[in-house]
Design a protein around this motif. Structure first.
Motif, PDB file in Angstrom:
ATOM      1  N   LYS A 376      50.713  30.359  52.586  1.00  0.00           N
ATOM      2  CA  LYS A 376      49.954  31.591  52.365  1.00  0.00           C
ATOM      3  C   LYS A 376      50.928  32.744  52.218  1.00  0.00           C
ATOM      4  CE  LYS A 376      45.570  30.132  54.142  1.00  0.00           C
ATOM      5  NZ  LYS A 376      44.523  30.261  55.130  1.00  0.00           N
ATOM      6  N   SER A 380      49.356  33.822  47.454  1.00  0.00           N
ATOM      7  CA  SER A 380      48.292  32.817  47.625  1.00  0.00           C
ATOM      8  C   SER A 380      47.476  33.143  48.877  1.00  0.00           C
ATOM      9  CB  SER A 380      48.894  31.419  47.743  1.00  0.00           C
ATOM     10  OG  SER A 380      49.844  31.386  48.798  1.00  0.00           O
ATOM     11  N   TYR A 382      44.462  32.732  49.778  1.00  0.00           N
ATOM     12  CA  TYR A 382      43.570  31.680  50.281  1.00  0.00           C
ATOM     13  C   TYR A 382      44.289  30.345  50.433  1.00  0.00           C
ATOM     14  CZ  TYR A 382      39.846  34.961  48.991  1.00  0.00           C
ATOM     15  OH  TYR A 382      39.049  36.060  48.868  1.00  0.00           O
ATOM     16  N   LYS A 431      50.624  29.834  34.816  1.00  0.00           N
ATOM     17  CA  LYS A 431      49.330  30.449  35.111  1.00  0.00           C
ATOM     18  C   LYS A 431      48.209  29.765  34.329  1.00  0.00           C
ATOM     19  CE  LYS A 431      51.365  35.122  35.247  1.00  0.00           C
ATOM     20  NZ  LYS A 431      51.267  36.470  34.626  1.00  0.00           N
ATOM     21  N   ASP A 466      48.559  27.246  39.567  1.00  0.00           N
ATOM     22  CA  ASP A 466      47.221  27.091  40.151  1.00  0.00           C
ATOM     23  C   ASP A 466      46.602  25.750  39.737  1.00  0.00           C
ATOM     24  OD1 ASP A 466      46.953  27.891  37.518  1.00  0.00           O
ATOM     25  OD2 ASP A 466      45.878  29.761  37.972  1.00  0.00           O
ATOM     26  N   SER A 482      45.500  29.711  45.242  1.00  0.00           N
ATOM     27  CA  SER A 482      44.138  30.242  45.268  1.00  0.00           C
ATOM     28  C   SER A 482      44.139  31.664  45.849  1.00  0.00           C
ATOM     29  CB  SER A 482      43.250  29.322  46.118  1.00  0.00           C
ATOM     30  OG  SER A 482      41.934  29.782  46.135  1.00  0.00           O
ATOM     31  N   PRO A 483      43.387  32.610  45.210  1.00  0.00           N
ATOM     32  CA  PRO A 483      42.589  32.406  44.007  1.00  0.00           C
ATOM     33  C   PRO A 483      43.470  32.240  42.764  1.00  0.00           C
ATOM     34  CG  PRO A 483      42.463  34.699  44.733  1.00  0.00           C
ATOM     35  CD  PRO A 483      43.261  33.979  45.745  1.00  0.00           C
ATOM     36  N   GLU A 484      42.924  31.545  41.782  1.00  0.00           N
ATOM     37  CA  GLU A 484      43.672  31.230  40.573  1.00  0.00           C
ATOM     38  C   GLU A 484      43.845  32.464  39.678  1.00  0.00           C
ATOM     39  OE1 GLU A 484      39.774  29.066  38.776  1.00  0.00           O
ATOM     40  OE2 GLU A 484      41.506  29.073  37.443  1.00  0.00           O
ATOM     41  N   GLY A 489      43.506  36.354  40.500  1.00  0.00           N
ATOM     42  CA  GLY A 489      44.330  36.130  41.696  1.00  0.00           C
ATOM     43  C   GLY A 489      45.726  36.693  41.475  1.00  0.00           C
ATOM     44  N   GLN A 546      36.695  27.690  43.998  1.00  0.00           N
ATOM     45  CA  GLN A 546      38.156  27.674  43.948  1.00  0.00           C
ATOM     46  C   GLN A 546      38.715  26.430  44.648  1.00  0.00           C
ATOM     47  OE1 GLN A 546      40.474  30.299  42.424  1.00  0.00           O
ATOM     48  NE2 GLN A 546      38.583  29.928  41.297  1.00  0.00           N
TER      49      GLN A 546
END
Ligand code: FES
Length: 569
Positions: A376, A380, A382, A431, A466, A482-484, A489, A546
């Motif tokens: 995290k 990222s 999430y 991406k 992602d 996440s989120p993408e 994101g 997601q």
């Protein structure tokens, strides 16, 4: 309790006539419809377009023998089959669609129980998800792994494809050698020979308690696979008689067991997404953080590709999954119930390890680190995932300059451009390959390195996306961010030259760009126009969740049970 199938076949008058008469054109005598014999559906993902499952019609015959022997009435039916290597753009796009097919096929038909015949990667989660949302007795039978291939005297499997691809790119392997290796690799029936996603899924259902012991590892070509199929046929009839449903087996404890067993196996990162989706169907509160937490204490026991050197076939000869589970007994919920009426611990109590080189012990594991690191940070929020056992130790703590590919086409166009500004210390960022962005979240996260890097003899760099990676893949690859990017994101905001830090020990993924600058970039973020204005893909894009939530469709979470609401005829 009267059998569910009697709501069809037990009727009098016109309704009963309709339900029975057409079935009798297959030569079934009347006594099969009188409610003595549970009707068992064999949910078959056989397809010549799913080569990993191409032997399933034969295997289904063994299941039928077991069902007949136990006093059941088998009826085989097809569902959407997802061949990982054939379906474009990616089989994952259709996992949820297949699960809808399975769910509605089971609920709508006269079934008391169901055998789920699974093999190639997505065929397992799609069938389990669908069956869990109906919740009639269900048992998973996997098709088994292929025998390991042999090429130029060496054992090979799917993981070698990634090495061959690099050798081909750098001219160390010719097209003729490539074609020869193709024929050597997939030399028998069954799914991929390493601990890729298919074998990971087969192990997952065994650890969850949804399959019989040894389901994960008996090779497809071994006669004992048919014995297992026969026994599965017997067991599903018992399950119906006892009224045991998936929801009785799929407890929080069962999910925790599956996570810990997967860690010890060095299983696929795809496991995370599929297990989260299954948990969502049965209402078990599972989060991405559970994968990191629960696997933290678990050493890597299985010396199997892609984290090790052997194949799933060898794992079977060394004692199979029961030997791994028994070795983990100090960590697991051994009293979790399984579909044969015994606990996980009872099923594996007498299992032995016959080859410590293939199955290590807790005291002397193959590698001390296993499982999944959940990363995290501001890149990222999430979560993102990395598989430490398949990564390079020297890159586990790394800061590098981002080299950004805006999408997969951009990557393909530029990756081998001799003028690409990249060196081995850079961080490759891809991406728009997430659940919505691609759409379907393909297995492209372990991007092959640029030719100019491979030419230097470098075989690993930090890669971030992602997207997903094949369960047979390896490298220091950060996945499932996440989120993408496609939903705005932080990954969408990364630009060439930004510094990124990966620190696996600290579970950190950090983009060294200040908040003000990120807010400025976000203000000019333009959502992709994906251009799917009709059909299933349109539905998928609007409803897919997601990665950290399992990438199921939001309206498929939970279940609707076995009751058919509108009952005509
Ligand atoms: Fe089917 Fe690997 S392609 S399991």
């Amino acid at each position: 309790m009267p059998l569910r199938s009697q709501e069809w076949f037990g009727r009098t008058g016109k309704d009963g006539f309709i339900y029975r008469a057409w079935m009798k054109n297959q030569g079934f005598p009347h006594h099969l419809f009188t409610g003595e014999k549970p009707v068992i559906g064999i949910c078959n993902t056989w397809s010549e377009l799913t080569p990993c499952n191409a032997h399933f019609r034969d295997l289904a015959e063994a299941v039928k023998r077991g069902i007949w022997e136990a006093g059941g009435f088998p009826l085989e039916f097809p569902v959407m089959s997802l061949g990982e290597c054939q379906i474009k753009p990616t089989a994952m796009l259709f996992r949820n669609l297949a699960s809808m097919d399975v769910e509605e096929s089971i609920r709508a038909n006269s079934l008391d129980g169901v055998i789920l015949m699974c093999g190639c990667d997505k065929t397992t989660p799609s069938l389990v998800m669908g069956a869990a949302s109906v919740d009639i007795p269900a048992l998973v039978l996997s098709g088994g792994p292929m025998l390991a291939g042999r090429y130029k005297g060496k054992k090979i499997g799917t993981s070698d494809l990634w090495r061959f691809a690099e050798d081909f790119k750098t001219g160390q392997m010719s097209q003729e050698e490539f074609v020869a290796a193709e024929a050597c690799m997939a030399r028998s029936i069954g799914h991929c020979a390493p601990m890729g996603t298919a074998s990971t899924m087969a192990a997952m259902v065994e650890a969850l308690g949804l399959a019989l012991p040894d389901n994960a590892t008996i090779p497809a070509a071994d006669s004992r696979r048919k014995v297992l199929a026969h026994m599965a046929g017997i067991e599903i009839v018992n399950l119906v008689r006892k009224g045991v449903k998936p929801s009785d087996i799929l407890t929080r404890q069962a999910f925790e067991n599956a996570i810990m067993v997967n860690a010890a196996l060095g299983g696929s990162t795809n496991f995370i997404i599929h297990l989260l989706a299954i948990a969502g169907r049965v209402g078990v509160d599972l989060t991405i953080d559970d994968f990191d937490k629960l696997s933290a204490q678990i050493p890597l026991l299985a010396n199997v590709q892609p984290s090790g050197e052997h194949f799933v076939e060898d794992l079977f000869y060394a004692g199979g999954l029961p030997a791994v589970i028994r070795e983990l007994r100090g960590f697991l919920h051994n009293d979790a119930m399984t579909i044969n009426g015994k606990t996980l611990g009872e099923n594996c109590a007498s299992a032995e390890c016959y080859d410590p080189d293939v199955i290590g012990s807790v005291e002397k594991p193959f590698k001390p680190e296993s499982g999944i690191a959940v990363l995290k940070g501001n890149l990222s929020p999430y979560g993102a995932v990395l598989k430490p056992s398949a990564a390079s130790p020297h890159l586990m703590q790394h800061t590098g300059r981002a080299v950004v590919f805006e999408n997969i086409d951009d990557y393909k166009t530029r990756v081998d451009d001799p003028d690409l500004d990249i060196d081995p210390s850079c961080v490759m960022v891809l991406k728009n390959v997430g659940p919505r962005g691609y759409p379907g979240m393909p297995e492209v996260g372990n991007m092959t390195l640029p030719k100019k890097i491979l030419d230097q003899g470098v075989h690993d760099m930090v890669r971030i996306s992602d997207g997903r990676m094949s369960g047979t893949g390896f490298g220091t690859v950060v996945l499932h961010v996440s989120p993408e990017a496609a939903v705005g994101g932080p990954l969408a905001l990364v630009q060439n030259g930004d510094l990124i830090t990966l620190d696996v020990e600290q579970r950190l993924l950090h983009l060294h760009v200040d908040e003000e600058e990120l807010a400025r970039r976000l203000a000019s973020f333009q959502p992709l126009n994906l251009g799917y204005d009709r059909g299933y893909v349109n539905l998928y894009i609007r409803h897919v969740t997601q990665a950290h939530e399992g990438a199921d469709l939001d309206f498929l979470r939970g279940g609707s049970g076995p009751v058919v609401r509108r009952d005509s005829h």
